[in-house]
Write a protein that holds these residues in place. Structure first.
Motif, mmCIF file in Angstrom:
data_model
loop_
_atom_site.group_PDB
_atom_site.id
_atom_site.type_symbol
_atom_site.label_atom_id
_atom_site.label_comp_id
_atom_site.label_asym_id
_atom_site.label_seq_id
_atom_site.Cartn_x
_atom_site.Cartn_y
_atom_site.Cartn_z
ATOM 1 N N LEU A 54 0.801 -1.224 0.000
ATOM 2 C CA LEU A 54 0.000 0.000 0.000
ATOM 3 C C LEU A 54 0.834 1.275 0.000
ATOM 4 O O LEU A 54 0.292 2.374 0.114
ATOM 5 N N ALA A 55 2.152 1.147 -0.127
ATOM 6 C CA ALA A 55 3.050 2.298 -0.265
ATOM 7 C C ALA A 55 4.170 1.925 -1.221
ATOM 8 O O ALA A 55 4.432 0.746 -1.467
ATOM 9 N N GLY A 56 4.822 2.939 -1.767
ATOM 10 C CA GLY A 56 5.898 2.690 -2.706
ATOM 11 C C GLY A 56 7.102 2.043 -2.050
ATOM 12 O O GLY A 56 7.321 2.149 -0.840
ATOM 13 N N LYS A 57 7.901 1.392 -2.898
ATOM 14 C CA LYS A 57 9.173 0.831 -2.440
ATOM 15 C C LYS A 57 10.211 1.933 -2.320
ATOM 16 O O LYS A 57 11.019 1.972 -1.396
ATOM 17 N N ASP A 58 10.197 2.834 -3.284
ATOM 18 C CA ASP A 58 11.127 3.960 -3.318
ATOM 19 C C ASP A 58 10.437 5.098 -4.049
ATOM 20 O O ASP A 58 9.202 5.163 -4.103
ATOM 21 N N PHE A 59 11.199 5.985 -4.658
ATOM 22 C CA PHE A 59 10.611 7.166 -5.281
ATOM 23 C C PHE A 59 9.757 6.824 -6.497
ATOM 24 O O PHE A 59 8.799 7.530 -6.812
ATOM 25 N N TRP A 60 10.097 5.737 -7.192
ATOM 26 C CA TRP A 60 9.473 5.480 -8.489
ATOM 27 C C TRP A 60 8.893 4.079 -8.656
ATOM 28 O O TRP A 60 8.430 3.747 -9.755
ATOM 29 N N HIS A 61 8.902 3.248 -7.614
ATOM 30 C CA HIS A 61 8.471 1.865 -7.787
ATOM 31 C C HIS A 61 7.514 1.437 -6.682
ATOM 32 O O HIS A 61 7.612 1.900 -5.544
ATOM 33 N N THR A 62 6.619 0.522 -7.058
ATOM 34 C CA THR A 62 5.785 -0.127 -6.052
ATOM 35 C C THR A 62 6.554 -1.298 -5.446
ATOM 36 O O THR A 62 7.583 -1.735 -5.975
ATOM 37 N N VAL A 63 6.040 -1.823 -4.350
ATOM 38 C CA VAL A 63 6.697 -2.928 -3.639
ATOM 39 C C VAL A 63 6.391 -4.246 -4.333
ATOM 40 O O VAL A 63 5.229 -4.557 -4.604
ATOM 41 N N PRO A 64 7.400 -5.043 -4.636
ATOM 42 C CA PRO A 64 7.158 -6.387 -5.178
ATOM 43 C C PRO A 64 6.999 -7.404 -4.043
ATOM 44 O O PRO A 64 7.483 -7.175 -2.928
ATOM 45 N N ILE A 65 6.356 -8.495 -4.339
ATOM 46 C CA ILE A 65 6.301 -9.637 -3.418
ATOM 47 C C ILE A 65 6.838 -10.844 -4.175
ATOM 48 O O ILE A 65 6.086 -11.582 -4.844
ATOM 49 N N PRO A 66 8.154 -11.076 -4.152
ATOM 50 C CA PRO A 66 8.746 -12.161 -4.944
ATOM 51 C C PRO A 66 8.151 -13.529 -4.622
ATOM 52 O O PRO A 66 8.040 -14.380 -5.510
ATOM 53 N N ARG A 67 7.774 -13.736 -3.357
ATOM 54 C CA ARG A 67 7.244 -15.042 -2.950
ATOM 55 C C ARG A 67 6.030 -15.433 -3.790
ATOM 56 O O ARG A 67 5.819 -16.629 -4.085
ATOM 57 N N MET A 73 2.612 7.417 -1.979
ATOM 58 C CA MET A 73 3.883 7.614 -2.685
ATOM 59 C C MET A 73 4.583 8.840 -2.136
ATOM 60 O O MET A 73 3.953 9.791 -1.713
ATOM 61 N N PRO A 74 5.930 8.858 -2.181
ATOM 62 C CA PRO A 74 6.793 7.755 -2.585
ATOM 63 C C PRO A 74 7.047 6.833 -1.401
ATOM 64 O O PRO A 74 6.512 7.039 -0.316
ATOM 65 N N GLY A 75 7.880 5.832 -1.614
ATOM 66 C CA GLY A 75 8.319 4.972 -0.551
ATOM 67 C C GLY A 75 9.749 5.298 -0.162
ATOM 68 O O GLY A 75 10.435 6.039 -0.867
#
Length: 837
Positions: free
Chosen positions: A20-33, A242-244
């Motif tokens: 529900l929040a960005g990973k950094d300035f320009w990306h959403t959070v991935p869930i690799p699992r 955003m951002p994260g």
């Protein structure tokens, strides 16, 4: 594609919250699992920057928003959107943060240039066509800033008050049109409050209007750092902060609110559902995670940028047919003005970017002159200065590799340390350096303290005194041949440098230089932890440095007048720049700063054949308008700005632009004048629905140049107006003929005026438009079809619905708001109310 409902069952609460929040300035959070990838976004008001402020891959820059709307060409705007989508894919970007369709409520607004118009219908159609083009390329468009983000003054906290009617008919209307016609996949909320509540956590706006009334199914995100709560924003349906990394949606605190029943689990799931839908839409593009950003150097892209620029230019005045100039005629032309050899490609703030190439007005004009042979003799002088600070000198320096630009070497150690450890080395094209997103494998991810030397050699073209200077967020010293010239390190004064005024004032020094001699310029910089002022900003910082030949305004003016006396014609390129129009601040007035107005006045006294080209994203005062023969409004023109000006000046393109904004005589005449800006954190939209031309027409106030106005090098005739009212739509047909001797484009503007009305209404309102290209003597029949409810409705504050009253309505057809050429009527037989799109 992701199976959203299955994933919602598999995701842990902690994983859901992280989405529900960005990973950094320009990306959403991935869930690799669970194979949920990250989505990349990029600023994009007038071009797709990519994910780097510092040393990014150069982009193609489009004409600014008010300029694009001045094309009044729906098909062309869609093509521009398609090119934006292609630019995004070249940078691995799934979502463009644009278009901006806030209203140009005042010419003072710092971001007016990013938006489209003072009219909600023109703004809405422009946004819709841009979005349609972007999403044709499978790239996601993010419509912004929802809603009433119409000033920069105290923008993150200003509380906006306005009538429901003004909100609906003016400020929400362009968003409504864009969502109705193009269904943008994402929407960005505004910073401001409305009626005491931040829009980004308002159930009224994000649920009742956006979701329930308009049926919007896309993803909502905050503006950057525009989230103000945990629970209220999630409950309202602000899907993505955003951002994260997050400031509000920390897993521990948010999970605690869920476990304690402060936030319902269904609220978390519904917000996650919208994020996963956003990811699914991004997956359709087929962009991998390890994309290598690249420039788009397709000649077709350059041709389209040029066409948009050509059609955006508005011919405001052309006495005695001074324009177009004949490049094959024997004559002398003086080229002058502070923007003649500058590249005012865009306004400032998040619209700024590293531009792939730039054509100055001077270069564009000279190239066109050469096409005509050796018939035209030219002379150049600047005439007046425009820079608020010293100019970018990246193109005046030679780097360590012998190429144009600056060599930047980053170090772990301060300049006084022997055997400094090198981090990175780059060649850059600019001397205005902001390190917001500088990263290196040789630095820890959160390491803020490091140093850099920026170096280049300079060979003056004339002997004399030069002014050197720099401002910084951090510390900086300027050296010439190893001699300290400017010290912004051991003594510092807070100033307005950098975005939102984070840095120091510009420190200056004067140096005597000799023509032809080579000088080594070095700027030693330390990041923000070394600063004496502005220490509260946890940014790496940056430095702006530059220089220019010292002269007084009087000296430059005198030189220009002497040149103007002995030439046949004068082209003066004037206006503003991103130092004067930018995100982060509003303009104090609509005057062109410095000696520009004085320059024009004095040149006009000695030369009757003066052509003014004004570059600005919003109206400027033109106290000299009656004294010059020809005036062009050229906006911020992107990569091709110099070529587009030359195309129009020499008649290779017949101007067809129409103003997207009214140009008032004085800023005091603007309807928002008494109510613009923040007063104790509040702003009242006291002009109600009477924004722009609606106000000027209602009050019968004269303007400098009316909304929708623009001349051509040919003439057009409108005839045979036919209005056919059907059950739900009205077909308006008109014949347009080119009666002149040049091919040209004309805009058919459809305005509506009720014969009788239950409430006060504007004299007329734009409801639709079309543009037609005609050869000499060619005629075309143009039909514009518009829904009856859109043509006739106003907001009924008693019923809180749109109201269409039965009765007669005038159909007014013209080629500007003050030039109605044909009139007819249609009649409706029933009154009705409605909601939705």
């Amino acid at each position: 594609m992701l199976d959203i409902e299955n994933l919602i069952e598999q995701l842990t609460l902690e994983e859901k919250i992280s989405l529900l929040a960005g990973k950094d300035f320009w990306h959403t959070v991935p869930i690799p699992r669970l194979n949920i990838p990250s989505v990349r976004v990029s600023d994009g008001p007038n071009g797709v920057r990519g994910i780097k402020f510092f040393n990014g891959v150069p982009s193609n820059c489009f004409t600014c928003g008010t300029g694009m709307a001045s094309t009044w060409n729906k098909d062309l705007l869609k093509q521009a959107g398609q090119l934006m989508g292609q630019e995004a894919k070249a940078r691995g970007v799934h979502c463009i943060l644009g278009p901006t369709c806030n209203m140009a409520r005042s010419p003072l607004g710092g971001r007016t240039f990013e938006s489209y118009s003072e009219d909600p219908v023109l703004s809405g159609f422009a946004a819709a066509k841009i979005i349609e083009g972007i999403q044709d390329e499978k790239v996601l468009a993010c419509l912004k800033h929802f809603v009433c983000n119409d000033q920069e003054d105290f923008r993150k906290g200003v509380d906006t008050f306005l009538t429901e009617r003004a909100l609906r008919e003016v400020y929400l209307k362009p968003f409504q049109i864009a969502i109705r016609d193009s269904n943008p996949k994402t929407l960005m909320t505004a910073y401001n409050k409305i009626d005491g509540e931040h829009v980004s956590q308002s159930k009224r706006f994000l649920q009742d209007i956006l979701r329930e009334e308009w049926g919007y199914e896309g993803t909502t995100m905050s503006d950057w750092f525009g989230t103000y709560s945990i629970k209220a924003a999630l409950d309202a349906g602000l899907n993505l902060e955003m951002p994260g990394p997050t400031r509000f949606r920390e897993v521990l605190q948010t999970a605690h609110k869920v476990y304690s029943n402060e936030i319902h689990m269904d609220v978390i799931d519904e917000n996650v559902r919208k994020i996963l839908k956003f990811v699914n839409e991004g997956l359709k593009i087929g962009i991998g995670e390890n994309i290598v950003e690249k420039e788009n150097d397709d000649p077709a892209a350059e041709a389209l940028l040029r066409q948009v620029g050509d059609e955006s230019i508005v011919l405001l005045k052309n006495e005695n047919n001074l324009l177009p100039l004949n490049k094959s005629e024997k004559q002398s032309i003086a080229i002058m003005g502070p923007n003649a050899k500058a590249t005012q490609d865009s306004g400032g703030g998040s619209a700024s970017m590293a531009v792939r190439y730039k054509i100055t007005p001077y270069d564009g004009i000279m190239k066109k002159i050469k096409e005509g042979g050796d018939n035209i003799v030219t002379e150049y002088t600047i005439g007046a200065l425009l820079d608020k600070n010293l100019p970018d000198v990246g193109t005046s320096l030679t780097n360590k590799d012998g190429e144009t630009g600056v060599t930047a070497t980053f170090y772990k150690d301060a300049p006084e340390v022997t055997d400094r450890r090198v981090i990175e080395r780059f060649n850059l094209s600019t001397s205005k350096l902001f390190l917001a997103d500088f990263k290196s494998p040789n630095l820890d991810i959160n390491e803020l303290l490091y140093y850099a030397d920026f170096e280049g050699s300079f060979v003056p073209e004339e002997t004399g005194t030069y002014i050197f200077g720099c401002s910084c967020l951090g510390t900086a010293q300027v050296f010439i041949d190893n001699k300290l010239i400017v010290d912004n390190k051991t003594k510092q004064v807070r100033g307005d440098a950098f975005f939102l005024g984070m840095g120091t004032r510009e420190e200056l020094a004067e140096v005597q230089l000799t023509k032809g001699q080579k000088y080594e310029i070095r700027v030693e910089f330390g990041t923000s932890p070394t600063a004496l002022v502005a220490k509260e900003f946890k940014e790496p910082g940056g430095v702006f440095f530059g220089f220019r030949y010292k002269s007084t305004p009087e000296e430059e003016l005198s030189k220009a007048v002497e040149i103007a006396k002995k030439t046949d014609k004068v082209i003066l390129v004037v206006g503003l720049s991103k130092e004067w129009e930018s995100e982060g601040f509003d303009r104090p007035n609509i005057d062109i700063p410095g000696y520009t107005n004085k320059l024009i006045e004095e040149v006009c006294k000695v030369n009757k054949n003066v052509i003014i080209i004004n570059q600005s994203g919003a109206p400027v005062a033109m106290p000299w308008a009656s004294k010059v023969q020809s005036i062009l409004q050229a906006w911020y023109g992107g990569n091709e700005l110099g070529n587009t000006m030359a195309d129009v000046i020499f008649g290779d393109h017949n101007p067809s632009g129409k103003l997207s904004l009214t140009f008032p005589n004085r800023v005091e005449d603007n309807p928002s004048f008494l109510n613009f800006g923040s007063t104790n954190g509040k702003v009242w939209y006291g002009e109600d629905v009477y924004i722009g031309y609606r106000f000027y027409e209602k009050t019968k106030k004269d303007v400098l140049w009316p909304f929708g106005f623009g001349l051509s090098y040919t003439q057009f005739e409108f005839s045979n107006l036919k209005v056919v009212a059907k059950e739900d739509v009205v077909d308006v047909t008109v014949d347009v003929k080119n009666t002149g001797d040049k091919e040209g484009g004309e805009v058919i503007q459809l305005y509506i005026s009720p014969v009788d009305s239950a409430i006060p209404r504007p004299v007329k309102e734009l409801k639709n438009f079309d543009k037609v290209l005609l050869k000499p003597n060619e005629s075309k029949s143009v039909t514009i079809t518009t829904s009856i409810k859109e043509l006739t409705s106003y907001w009924d504050g008693y019923k809180n619905k749109w109201a269409s009253d039965k009765g007669e309505y005038k159909v007014l057809i013209g080629n500007s708001s003050d030039n109605i050429l044909l009139e007819d009527k249609f009649e409706t037989t029933k009154s009705f109310n409605w909601l939705g799109l």
